[in-house]
Scaffold this motif. Structure first.
Motif, short mmCIF file in Angstrom:
data_model
loop_
_atom_site.label_atom_id
_atom_site.label_comp_id
_atom_site.label_asym_id
_atom_site.label_seq_id
_atom_site.Cartn_x
_atom_site.Cartn_y
_atom_site.Cartn_z
N UNK A 51 -77.34 -9.00 2.74
CA UNK A 51 -78.71 -8.76 3.55
C UNK A 51 -78.47 -8.02 4.59
N UNK A 52 -79.65 -7.19 5.04
CA UNK A 52 -79.37 -6.54 6.46
C UNK A 52 -79.64 -7.51 7.72
N UNK A 53 -79.04 -7.21 8.66
CA UNK A 53 -79.03 -8.12 9.80
C UNK A 53 -78.64 -7.40 11.10
N UNK A 54 -79.08 -7.91 12.13
CA UNK A 54 -78.79 -7.31 13.32
C UNK A 54 -77.71 -8.23 14.25
N UNK A 189 -76.99 -2.89 13.63
CA UNK A 189 -77.21 -3.23 12.36
C UNK A 189 -76.06 -3.34 11.39
N UNK A 190 -75.85 -4.32 10.78
CA UNK A 190 -74.88 -4.69 9.90
C UNK A 190 -75.57 -5.15 8.51
N UNK A 191 -74.71 -5.30 7.38
CA UNK A 191 -74.98 -5.94 6.05
C UNK A 191 -74.17 -7.24 6.05
N UNK A 192 -74.88 -8.25 6.04
CA UNK A 192 -74.26 -9.42 5.99
C UNK A 192 -74.12 -10.06 4.50
N UNK A 193 -72.76 -10.68 4.43
CA UNK A 193 -72.58 -11.09 2.98
C UNK A 193 -72.72 -12.68 3.15
N UNK A 194 -73.32 -13.09 1.84
CA UNK A 194 -73.32 -14.51 1.82
C UNK A 194 -72.31 -15.34 1.42
N UNK A 195 -72.18 -16.52 2.08
CA UNK A 195 -70.90 -17.44 2.19
C UNK A 195 -71.13 -18.35 1.02
N UNK A 196 -70.09 -18.98 0.68
CA UNK A 196 -70.23 -19.98 -0.32
C UNK A 196 -70.80 -21.28 0.12
N UNK A 197 -70.89 -21.48 1.42
CA UNK A 197 -71.52 -22.61 1.96
C UNK A 197 -73.11 -22.47 1.98
N UNK A 237 -79.94 -11.66 7.97
CA UNK A 237 -78.72 -12.25 7.26
C UNK A 237 -78.85 -13.36 6.73
N UNK A 238 -77.54 -14.12 6.53
CA UNK A 238 -77.55 -15.41 5.93
C UNK A 238 -76.84 -16.45 6.96
N UNK A 239 -77.37 -17.74 6.89
CA UNK A 239 -76.71 -18.88 7.95
C UNK A 239 -75.36 -18.88 7.44
N UNK A 240 -74.79 -19.62 8.34
CA UNK A 240 -73.17 -20.13 8.28
C UNK A 240 -73.19 -21.66 8.41
#
Length: 300
Positions: A51-54, A189-197, A237-240
């Motif tokens: 997902x896109x994120x800042x 701006x970045x592209x955030x990778x989902x985590x397994x969590x 993006x994604x939570x961690x």
């Protein structure tokens, strides 16, 4: 005694009798390799979950802007307003401020305004470990302000208070001078990778047949992808999480947007190198309604 031990281990005969070999009591079945196509399908799906994120990179060398995106420092309070207090009646810590103009490249955000984050001064930093705050629990405050609000910067009444050891147990940061001054967060701006969590990923992974297949190689491949992703503060993006996704609690199922993720770095430490997240339903964010934000942090 030595002869008895050798007999017990099946290494020698005793009294002409051949000892019975020892039998394993383990009932653990031999696991089969996960079919290659199953592993490939999962990894292809996982890599595509971006997902896109800042990203919000701390830079303590930059000057502090009253309405800027930043950590700590003096808080911009509405004219005539007293310093915010928590549910316990004690003054809160000013944790961060997000200028929504820095989120302009992202969809779903109001185009202007400020979001302020205050957390409790207690050993849990205002979090409720029985469940994320934001509905009816949690000693913290998240609020929106107009960017042109009439007000002034104020220093927290408790700023610089430490115990006899020089440690402030009631803040995720012990950089006292930087906390007083504040730390500018530079957006990128970045592209955030989902985590397994993340809930969806963990549900898919643990739905695989663990009783039949060895999932360790797949887990290692996923871990390599995750390790390549940088640890960054960000919005969207994604939570961690280091323990489990707060949305395992059905009360938070609609909390689909990361308003602010604060990781552990040189300036913040959430317990034992943990993660902090503020989450909000997308519909609330689009309306600029910050009254139902959920706040959680966990650590290893």
């Amino acid at each position: 005694m030595i002869g008895f031990l050798k007999w017990l281990l099946g290494l020698q005969e005793v009294g002409g009798a051949t000892p019975m070999p020892l039998q394993s009591h383990s009932t653990q079945p031999t696991l089969l390799p996960l079919p290659e196509e199953v592993a490939k399908d999962f990894l292809d799906w996982f890599k595509a979950q971006q997902k896109p994120a800042v990203a919000l990179k701390p830079d303590p060398t930059l000057p502090i802007e009253p309405r800027g995106t930043r950590l700590f420092g003096p808080a911009l309070l509405v004219e005539g307003e007293e310093w915010p207090k928590g549910r316990d009646g004690e003054t809160l810590d000013f944790l961060a401020q997000l200028n929504l103009a820095d989120c302009a490249p992202l969809d779903g955000y109001p185009r202007q305004g400020l979001v302020q984050f205050f957390i409790g001064r207690d050993v849990y930093y205002g979090a409720n470990f029985d469940g994320p705050g934001g509905l009816d629990t949690g000693n913290f405050l998240v609020r929106g302000l107009p960017v042109d609000v009439r007000g002034a910067l104020h220093t927290a009444p408790h700023a610089g208070t430490v115990d006899s050891s020089g440690i402030d147990d009631y803040s995720p940061s012990n950089h006292f001078e930087l906390r007083k001054r504040g730390i500018t967060l530079v957006p990128k701006m970045i592209t955030d990778q989902m985590g397994l969590d993340v809930l969806e990923a963990s549900q898919r992974f643990y739905a695989l047949d663990r009783k039949t297949y060895d999932l360790d190689p797949l887990y290692d491949a996923i871990d390599t992808i995750i390790q390549d992703a940088p640890l960054e503060h960000h919005t969207a993006g994604y939570p961690a999480f280091t323990q489990s996704d707060i949305r395992e609690d059905e009360r938070y199922a609609e909390y689909d947007h990361v308003l602010l993720r604060l990781t552990s770095d040189d300036y913040l430490m959430w317990g034992d190198v943990g993660e902090c997240v503020f989450m909000i339903p997308s519909a609330d964010l689009a309306k600029g309604d910050f009254g139902r934000v959920a706040y959680s942090w966990d650590c290893h």
